[in-house]
Scaffold this motif. Sequence first.
Motif, PDB file in Angstrom:
ATOM      1  N   LEU A  91      26.051  -2.691  -5.059  1.00 35.97           N
ATOM      2  CA  LEU A  91      24.933  -2.405  -5.957  1.00 35.97           C
ATOM      3  C   LEU A  91      25.230  -1.194  -6.832  1.00 35.97           C
ATOM      4  CD1 LEU A  91      22.118  -2.953  -7.043  1.00 35.97           C
ATOM      5  CD2 LEU A  91      21.197  -1.610  -5.131  1.00 35.97           C
ATOM      6  N   LEU A  92      25.737  -0.124  -6.239  1.00 34.10           N
ATOM      7  CA  LEU A  92      26.059   1.064  -7.032  1.00 34.10           C
ATOM      8  C   LEU A  92      27.089   0.742  -8.113  1.00 34.10           C
ATOM      9  CD1 LEU A  92      26.195   3.764  -4.200  1.00 34.10           C
ATOM     10  CD2 LEU A  92      24.395   3.469  -5.932  1.00 34.10           C
ATOM     11  N   ASP A  93      28.101  -0.032  -7.757  1.00 39.92           N
ATOM     12  CA  ASP A  93      29.127  -0.407  -8.733  1.00 39.92           C
ATOM     13  C   ASP A  93      28.544  -1.294  -9.834  1.00 39.92           C
ATOM     14  OD1 ASP A  93      30.896   1.047  -7.193  1.00 39.92           O
ATOM     15  OD2 ASP A  93      31.878  -0.714  -6.308  1.00 39.92           O
ATOM     16  N   THR A  94      27.695  -2.242  -9.464  1.00 33.19           N
ATOM     17  CA  THR A  94      27.050  -3.125 -10.443  1.00 33.19           C
ATOM     18  C   THR A  94      26.194  -2.330 -11.430  1.00 33.19           C
ATOM     19  OG1 THR A  94      27.018  -4.988  -8.902  1.00 33.19           O
ATOM     20  CG2 THR A  94      25.448  -5.072 -10.719  1.00 33.19           C
ATOM     21  N   LEU A  95      25.533  -1.294 -10.920  1.00 33.47           N
ATOM     22  CA  LEU A  95      24.666  -0.466 -11.767  1.00 33.47           C
ATOM     23  C   LEU A  95      25.450   0.586 -12.560  1.00 33.47           C
ATOM     24  CD1 LEU A  95      21.715   0.112  -9.256  1.00 33.47           C
ATOM     25  CD2 LEU A  95      21.757  -1.445 -11.229  1.00 33.47           C
ATOM     26  N   GLY A  96      26.756   0.662 -12.320  1.00 28.63           N
ATOM     27  CA  GLY A  96      27.575   1.647 -13.022  1.00 28.63           C
ATOM     28  C   GLY A  96      27.298   3.079 -12.589  1.00 28.63           C
ATOM     29  N   ILE A  97      26.933   3.248 -11.323  1.00 28.63           N
ATOM     30  CA  ILE A  97      26.631   4.577 -10.788  1.00 28.63           C
ATOM     31  C   ILE A  97      27.874   5.114 -10.077  1.00 28.63           C
ATOM     32  CG2 ILE A  97      25.224   5.893  -9.160  1.00 28.63           C
ATOM     33  CD1 ILE A  97      22.954   3.905  -9.660  1.00 28.63           C
ATOM     34  N   PRO A  98      28.488   6.166 -10.615  1.00 22.57           N
ATOM     35  CA  PRO A  98      29.647   6.759  -9.917  1.00 22.57           C
ATOM     36  C   PRO A  98      29.190   7.572  -8.708  1.00 22.57           C
ATOM     37  CG  PRO A  98      29.178   7.971 -11.933  1.00 22.57           C
ATOM     38  CD  PRO A  98      28.201   6.825 -11.884  1.00 22.57           C
ATOM     39  N   TYR A  99      30.041   7.643  -7.706  1.00 23.97           N
ATOM     40  CA  TYR A  99      29.716   8.407  -6.508  1.00 23.97           C
ATOM     41  C   TYR A  99      31.002   8.841  -5.828  1.00 23.97           C
ATOM     42  CZ  TYR A  99      30.575   3.747  -4.580  1.00 23.97           C
ATOM     43  OH  TYR A  99      31.132   2.517  -4.278  1.00 23.97           O
ATOM     44  N   GLN A 100      30.869   9.899  -5.049  1.00 24.93           N
ATOM     45  CA  GLN A 100      31.962  10.357  -4.199  1.00 24.93           C
ATOM     46  C   GLN A 100      31.566  10.068  -2.765  1.00 24.93           C
ATOM     47  OE1 GLN A 100      32.256  14.446  -5.860  1.00 24.93           O
ATOM     48  NE2 GLN A 100      34.404  13.889  -6.205  1.00 24.93           N
ATOM     49  N   ARG A 101      32.563   9.883  -1.907  1.00 24.64           N
ATOM     50  CA  ARG A 101      32.312   9.445  -0.535  1.00 24.64           C
ATOM     51  C   ARG A 101      33.146  10.243   0.459  1.00 24.64           C
ATOM     52  NH1 ARG A 101      35.313   5.516  -0.440  1.00 24.64           N
ATOM     53  NH2 ARG A 101      36.535   5.820   1.442  1.00 24.64           N
ATOM     54  N   VAL A 102      32.557  10.491   1.606  1.00 27.47           N
ATOM     55  CA  VAL A 102      33.252  11.081   2.745  1.00 27.47           C
ATOM     56  C   VAL A 102      32.989  10.166   3.936  1.00 27.47           C
ATOM     57  CG1 VAL A 102      33.305  13.002   4.382  1.00 27.47           C
ATOM     58  CG2 VAL A 102      33.101  13.466   1.946  1.00 27.47           C
ATOM     59  N   ASP A 103      34.051   9.752   4.634  1.00 25.14           N
ATOM     60  CA  ASP A 103      33.910   8.992   5.870  1.00 25.14           C
ATOM     61  C   ASP A 103      34.014   9.966   7.036  1.00 25.14           C
ATOM     62  OD1 ASP A 103      33.803   6.585   4.418  1.00 25.14           O
ATOM     63  OD2 ASP A 103      35.977   6.391   4.443  1.00 25.14           O
ATOM     64  N   HIS A 104      33.238   9.732   8.095  1.00 30.00           N
ATOM     65  CA  HIS A 104      33.173  10.688   9.202  1.00 30.00           C
ATOM     66  C   HIS A 104      32.647  10.010  10.454  1.00 30.00           C
ATOM     67  CE1 HIS A 104      28.915  10.621   8.130  1.00 30.00           C
ATOM     68  NE2 HIS A 104      29.272  10.881   6.885  1.00 30.00           N
ATOM     69  N   GLU A 105      32.663  10.752  11.545  1.00 29.13           N
ATOM     70  CA  GLU A 105      32.036  10.269  12.781  1.00 29.13           C
ATOM     71  C   GLU A 105      30.534  10.153  12.530  1.00 29.13           C
ATOM     72  OE1 GLU A 105      33.719   9.451  15.626  1.00 29.13           O
ATOM     73  OE2 GLU A 105      35.522   9.836  14.425  1.00 29.13           O
ATOM     74  N   ALA A 106      29.847   9.392  13.361  1.00 26.16           N
ATOM     75  CA  ALA A 106      28.401   9.235  13.207  1.00 26.16           C
ATOM     76  C   ALA A 106      27.721  10.599  13.131  1.00 26.16           C
ATOM     77  CB  ALA A 106      27.828   8.434  14.376  1.00 26.16           C
ATOM     78  N   ALA A 107      26.902  10.774  12.111  1.00 25.75           N
ATOM     79  CA  ALA A 107      26.178  12.026  11.888  1.00 25.75           C
ATOM     80  C   ALA A 107      24.694  11.752  12.111  1.00 25.75           C
ATOM     81  CB  ALA A 107      26.435  12.547  10.480  1.00 25.75           C
ATOM     82  N   ASN A 108      24.221  12.080  13.307  1.00 22.68           N
ATOM     83  CA  ASN A 108      22.838  11.765  13.667  1.00 22.68           C
ATOM     84  C   ASN A 108      21.869  12.921  13.485  1.00 22.68           C
ATOM     85  OD1 ASN A 108      23.318   9.055  14.586  1.00 22.68           O
ATOM     86  ND2 ASN A 108      24.356   9.949  16.346  1.00 22.68           N
ATOM     87  N   THR A 109      22.383  14.116  13.199  1.00 21.06           N
ATOM     88  CA  THR A 109      21.509  15.282  13.101  1.00 21.06           C
ATOM     89  C   THR A 109      21.823  16.060  11.824  1.00 21.06           C
ATOM     90  OG1 THR A 109      23.062  16.738  14.248  1.00 21.06           O
ATOM     91  CG2 THR A 109      21.490  15.509  15.624  1.00 21.06           C
ATOM     92  N   MET A 110      20.902  16.949  11.471  1.00 21.12           N
ATOM     93  CA  MET A 110      21.119  17.798  10.302  1.00 21.12           C
ATOM     94  C   MET A 110      22.338  18.697  10.521  1.00 21.12           C
ATOM     95  SD  MET A 110      18.868  16.847   8.162  1.00 21.12           S
ATOM     96  CE  MET A 110      19.119  18.103   6.940  1.00 21.12           C
ATOM     97  N   GLU A 111      22.521  19.156  11.756  1.00 20.86           N
ATOM     98  CA  GLU A 111      23.659  20.026  12.060  1.00 20.86           C
ATOM     99  C   GLU A 111      24.982  19.291  11.844  1.00 20.86           C
ATOM    100  OE1 GLU A 111      20.952  19.613  14.177  1.00 20.86           O
ATOM    101  OE2 GLU A 111      20.034  21.482  13.475  1.00 20.86           O
ATOM    102  N   ALA A 112      25.023  18.033  12.249  1.00 16.82           N
ATOM    103  CA  ALA A 112      26.243  17.242  12.082  1.00 16.82           C
ATOM    104  C   ALA A 112      26.565  17.027  10.604  1.00 16.82           C
ATOM    105  CB  ALA A 112      26.101  15.900  12.797  1.00 16.82           C
ATOM    106  N   CYS A 113      25.557  17.080   9.767  1.00 14.32           N
ATOM    107  CA  CYS A 113      25.748  16.854   8.330  1.00 14.32           C
ATOM    108  C   CYS A 113      26.247  18.097   7.591  1.00 14.32           C
ATOM    109  CB  CYS A 113      24.442  16.385   7.690  1.00 14.32           C
ATOM    110  SG  CYS A 113      23.933  14.736   8.220  1.00 14.32           S
ATOM    111  N   GLU A 114      26.162  19.256   8.212  1.00 13.50           N
ATOM    112  CA  GLU A 114      26.519  20.495   7.509  1.00 13.50           C
ATOM    113  C   GLU A 114      27.962  20.489   6.996  1.00 13.50           C
ATOM    114  OE1 GLU A 114      25.442  23.948   9.786  1.00 13.50           O
ATOM    115  OE2 GLU A 114      23.315  23.402   9.769  1.00 13.50           O
ATOM    116  N   GLU A 115      28.931  20.119   7.837  1.00 18.31           N
ATOM    117  CA  GLU A 115      30.332  20.090   7.407  1.00 18.31           C
ATOM    118  C   GLU A 115      30.540  19.039   6.314  1.00 18.31           C
ATOM    119  OE1 GLU A 115      34.864  19.311   9.078  1.00 18.31           O
ATOM    120  OE2 GLU A 115      33.190  19.184  10.466  1.00 18.31           O
ATOM    121  N   ILE A 116      29.880  17.911   6.469  1.00 12.28           N
ATOM    122  CA  ILE A 116      29.978  16.835   5.475  1.00 12.28           C
ATOM    123  C   ILE A 116      29.452  17.323   4.134  1.00 12.28           C
ATOM    124  CG2 ILE A 116      29.111  14.541   4.879  1.00 12.28           C
ATOM    125  CD1 ILE A 116      28.860  14.193   8.057  1.00 12.28           C
TER     126      ILE A 116
END
Length: 184
Positions: free
Chosen positions: A27-52
């Motif tokens: 969908l993002l590609d179809t809409l022409g929306i650019p984005y950057q991505r990071v793959d990581h271990e499951a991030a279930n909390t706000m704390e886990a998202c800090e490094e990401i």
Amino acid sequence: MSQLTLYNGRPVNEEGRLAKEIRTYDLLDTLGIPYQRVDHEAANTMEACEEIDQVLGIFICKNLFLCNHQKTKFYLLMMPGDKPFKTKELSSQIHSARLSFAPESYMEEFLDITPGSVSVMGLMNDTDNQVQLLVDEDVYNSDVLGCHPCINTSSLKISSQDIWEKFLPAVHHEPWIVHLEGNV
């Protein structure tokens, strides 16, 4: 977490990724929306998202899936991760008393996401418009947003303007801007 890598766009190898994640990239590609991505271990909390979020160069955005007491109205709230959530403050603005966290079953039914993966991207799966998007004005006025592509093992950095002006109209949702004080 191990060393995180910043990528532009969708993964080259889609093997092992869930269909709902691939649909997000489609969908993002179809809409022409650019984005950057990071793959990581499951991030279930706000704390886990800090490094990401540091790798993505964004501030943490908290996404809460809420409902009224009768479970007849459902809301996806996007707010700064450092603001405390006060139901009374939000309830008065949206005229919905006794807000609470919605049961997981509704999250899966309406947004095709599971706890820990709540994201504005889930609205692409809400074809019957069961969920009202609520956006804190600080998030609405930010330049970029971070969100999961309907799964919490990847995170995206997307222009806020692209979310408001391209993504939301494409998935037939309008944001309701709210003001949350965030004072402790």
